[in-house]
Design a protein around this motif. Structure first.
Motif, PDB file in Angstrom:
ATOM      1  N   GLY A  99       0.982  -1.223  -0.085  1.00 34.18           N
ATOM      2  CA  GLY A  99      -0.115   0.163   0.028  1.00 34.18           C
ATOM      3  C   GLY A  99       0.964   1.098  -0.042  1.00 34.18           C
ATOM      4  N   VAL A 100       0.193   2.429  -0.310  1.00 34.26           N
ATOM      5  CA  VAL A 100       1.084   3.661  -0.557  1.00 34.26           C
ATOM      6  C   VAL A 100       1.788   4.017   0.626  1.00 34.26           C
ATOM      7  CG1 VAL A 100      -1.166   4.998   0.019  1.00 34.26           C
ATOM      8  CG2 VAL A 100       0.655   6.062  -1.508  1.00 34.26           C
ATOM      9  N   ASP A 101       1.434   3.696   2.108  1.00 40.84           N
ATOM     10  CA  ASP A 101       1.822   3.906   3.146  1.00 40.84           C
ATOM     11  C   ASP A 101       2.680   2.751   3.832  1.00 40.84           C
ATOM     12  OD1 ASP A 101       0.019   1.850   3.659  1.00 40.84           O
ATOM     13  OD2 ASP A 101      -0.845   2.913   5.377  1.00 40.84           O
ATOM     14  N   GLN A 102       3.443   1.961   2.780  1.00 41.18           N
ATOM     15  CA  GLN A 102       4.124   0.812   3.346  1.00 41.18           C
ATOM     16  C   GLN A 102       5.840   1.208   2.786  1.00 41.18           C
ATOM     17  OE1 GLN A 102       1.406  -2.397   2.390  1.00 41.18           O
ATOM     18  NE2 GLN A 102       1.732  -2.880   4.570  1.00 41.18           N
ATOM     19  N   LYS A 103       5.994   2.107   2.749  1.00 39.35           N
ATOM     20  CA  LYS A 103       7.615   2.519   2.352  1.00 39.35           C
ATOM     21  C   LYS A 103       8.453   1.863   3.045  1.00 39.35           C
ATOM     22  CE  LYS A 103      10.816   6.113   1.137  1.00 39.35           C
ATOM     23  NZ  LYS A 103      11.300   7.685   1.193  1.00 39.35           N
ATOM     24  N   GLU A 104       8.305   2.100   4.544  1.00 40.40           N
ATOM     25  CA  GLU A 104       9.111   1.439   5.633  1.00 40.40           C
ATOM     26  C   GLU A 104       9.588  -0.006   5.556  1.00 40.40           C
ATOM     27  OE1 GLU A 104       8.221   2.524   9.527  1.00 40.40           O
ATOM     28  OE2 GLU A 104       8.270   4.752   8.920  1.00 40.40           O
ATOM     29  N   LEU A 105       8.357  -0.631   5.165  1.00 40.09           N
ATOM     30  CA  LEU A 105       8.362  -2.205   4.925  1.00 40.09           C
ATOM     31  C   LEU A 105       8.920  -2.616   3.643  1.00 40.09           C
ATOM     32  CD1 LEU A 105       7.219  -4.870   6.199  1.00 40.09           C
ATOM     33  CD2 LEU A 105       5.203  -4.610   4.942  1.00 40.09           C
ATOM     34  N   ALA A 106       8.930  -1.761   2.618  1.00 41.86           N
ATOM     35  CA  ALA A 106       9.777  -1.918   1.417  1.00 41.86           C
ATOM     36  C   ALA A 106      11.197  -1.903   1.868  1.00 41.86           C
ATOM     37  CB  ALA A 106       9.521  -1.108   0.194  1.00 41.86           C
ATOM     38  N   ALA A 107      11.488  -0.882   2.688  1.00 37.21           N
ATOM     39  CA  ALA A 107      13.106  -0.880   2.931  1.00 37.21           C
ATOM     40  C   ALA A 107      13.502  -2.070   3.959  1.00 37.21           C
ATOM     41  CB  ALA A 107      13.354   0.603   3.853  1.00 37.21           C
ATOM     42  N   VAL A 108      12.803  -2.463   4.660  1.00 36.18           N
ATOM     43  CA  VAL A 108      13.090  -3.785   5.516  1.00 36.18           C
ATOM     44  C   VAL A 108      13.510  -4.682   4.415  1.00 36.18           C
ATOM     45  CG1 VAL A 108      12.296  -5.619   6.886  1.00 36.18           C
ATOM     46  CG2 VAL A 108      11.697  -3.204   7.520  1.00 36.18           C
ATOM     47  N   PHE A 109      12.819  -4.786   3.226  1.00 37.43           N
ATOM     48  CA  PHE A 109      12.931  -6.032   2.305  1.00 37.43           C
ATOM     49  C   PHE A 109      13.925  -5.942   1.404  1.00 37.43           C
ATOM     50  CE2 PHE A 109       9.158  -7.733   4.555  1.00 37.43           C
ATOM     51  CZ  PHE A 109       9.353  -9.122   4.617  1.00 37.43           C
ATOM     52  N   PHE A 110      14.999  -4.852   1.498  1.00 40.41           N
ATOM     53  CA  PHE A 110      15.965  -4.681   0.373  1.00 40.41           C
ATOM     54  C   PHE A 110      16.903  -4.695   1.159  1.00 40.41           C
ATOM     55  CE2 PHE A 110      14.729  -0.033   0.083  1.00 40.41           C
ATOM     56  CZ  PHE A 110      15.602   0.460   0.650  1.00 40.41           C
ATOM     57  N   LYS A 111      17.100  -4.442   2.721  1.00 42.40           N
ATOM     58  CA  LYS A 111      18.312  -4.145   3.473  1.00 42.40           C
ATOM     59  C   LYS A 111      18.906  -5.826   3.565  1.00 42.40           C
ATOM     60  CE  LYS A 111      17.191  -0.044   5.183  1.00 42.40           C
ATOM     61  NZ  LYS A 111      16.537   0.795   6.244  1.00 42.40           N
ATOM     62  N   PRO A 112      20.257  -5.895   3.732  1.00 40.67           N
ATOM     63  CA  PRO A 112      20.725  -7.114   4.108  1.00 40.67           C
ATOM     64  C   PRO A 112      20.041  -7.553   5.536  1.00 40.67           C
ATOM     65  CG  PRO A 112      22.488  -5.548   3.816  1.00 40.67           C
ATOM     66  CD  PRO A 112      21.203  -4.879   3.882  1.00 40.67           C
ATOM     67  N   GLN A 113      20.085  -9.083   5.739  1.00 40.08           N
ATOM     68  CA  GLN A 113      19.497  -9.800   6.643  1.00 40.08           C
ATOM     69  C   GLN A 113      20.420 -10.574   7.678  1.00 40.08           C
ATOM     70  OE1 GLN A 113      16.073 -11.531   5.411  1.00 40.08           O
ATOM     71  NE2 GLN A 113      16.834 -12.464   3.685  1.00 40.08           N
ATOM     72  N   LEU A 114      20.221 -10.723   8.884  1.00 37.72           N
ATOM     73  CA  LEU A 114      21.292 -11.637   9.527  1.00 37.72           C
ATOM     74  C   LEU A 114      21.191 -13.308   8.984  1.00 37.72           C
ATOM     75  CD1 LEU A 114      21.072 -10.339  13.190  1.00 37.72           C
ATOM     76  CD2 LEU A 114      22.834 -10.037  11.501  1.00 37.72           C
TER      77      LEU A 114
END
Ligand SMILES: Cc1cc2nc3c(=O)[nH]c(=O)nc-3n(C[C@H](O)[C@H](O)[C@H](O)COP(=O)(O)O)c2cc1C
Length: 160
Positions: free
Chosen positions: A74-89
């Motif tokens: 959704g239009v208000d889910q930019k933060e979630l998109a950022a979580v899913f391109f950052k490196p993960q443990l």
């Protein structure tokens, strides 16, 4: 004649894109990543086209399992998109920020996305640093029919 790299970059960056979370699963292993290079490719059967970085961890899973999901943000889910391109443990760690259920075909579908589709791989073009995957939409779930997030609104760029 040499390709004009400045023109190529400026023009390719004008192609409008949405922002999606692609979900994959191989046995117990679940992963997801932000994808913007996504479009529809056919009405009947319903096809979607997505380009996936050949060196990413999800690429091999899509090739082997021949399945992927696409979650529409959704239009208000930019933060979630950022979580899913950052490196993960560890693989799948990004889902700690995003509750999900497995769909009919066993793929992760985010509870808080507008909805998601599960796709079966029906074709691929292996050439260059991304592989173009073509998926046939096998299931679709709509949580809320609201405005979707698009790349231009985030100020980020992926392309050129
Ligand atoms: C705005 C944006 C859009 C992106 N779009 C794509 C895309 O369309 N395809 C892709 O393979 N990676 C894309 N990425 C990069 C992946 O999200 C990133 O490489 C991710 O870490 C891959 O995860 P994985 O290695 O766990 O599969 C994008 C990144 C950003 C910042």
């Amino acid at each position: 004649m040499d390709l004009d790299l400045v023109a190529k970059k400026a023009l390719l960056r004008k192609i409008p894109h949405g922002l999606f979370i692609c979900g994959v699963r191989e046995g117990e292993e679940v992963n997801g990543f932000t994808a913007s290079w996504v479009t529809q490719g056919s009405f009947e059967p319903p096809l979607v086209v997505m380009a996936v970085r050949a060196e990413g961890s999800s690429h091999g899973i899509i090739e082997r399992t021949k399945l992927f999901s696409l979650n529409i943000l959704g239009v208000d889910q930019k933060e979630l998109a950022a979580v899913f391109f950052k490196p993960q443990l560890a693989m799948g760690g990004r889902f700690e920020s995003a509750p999900f259920q497995f769909g009919e075909f066993g793929l992760p579908l985010l509870d808080n996305a507008l909805g998601g589709v599960e796709c079966e791989l029906v074709g691929q073009v292996v050439h260059g640093d991304h592989t173009v995957f073509v998926g046939e939409v096998r299931s679709a779930i709509l949580h809320k029919d609201c405005e979707a997030l698009n790349l231009a609104s985030t100020g980020w760029s992926y392309g050129g």
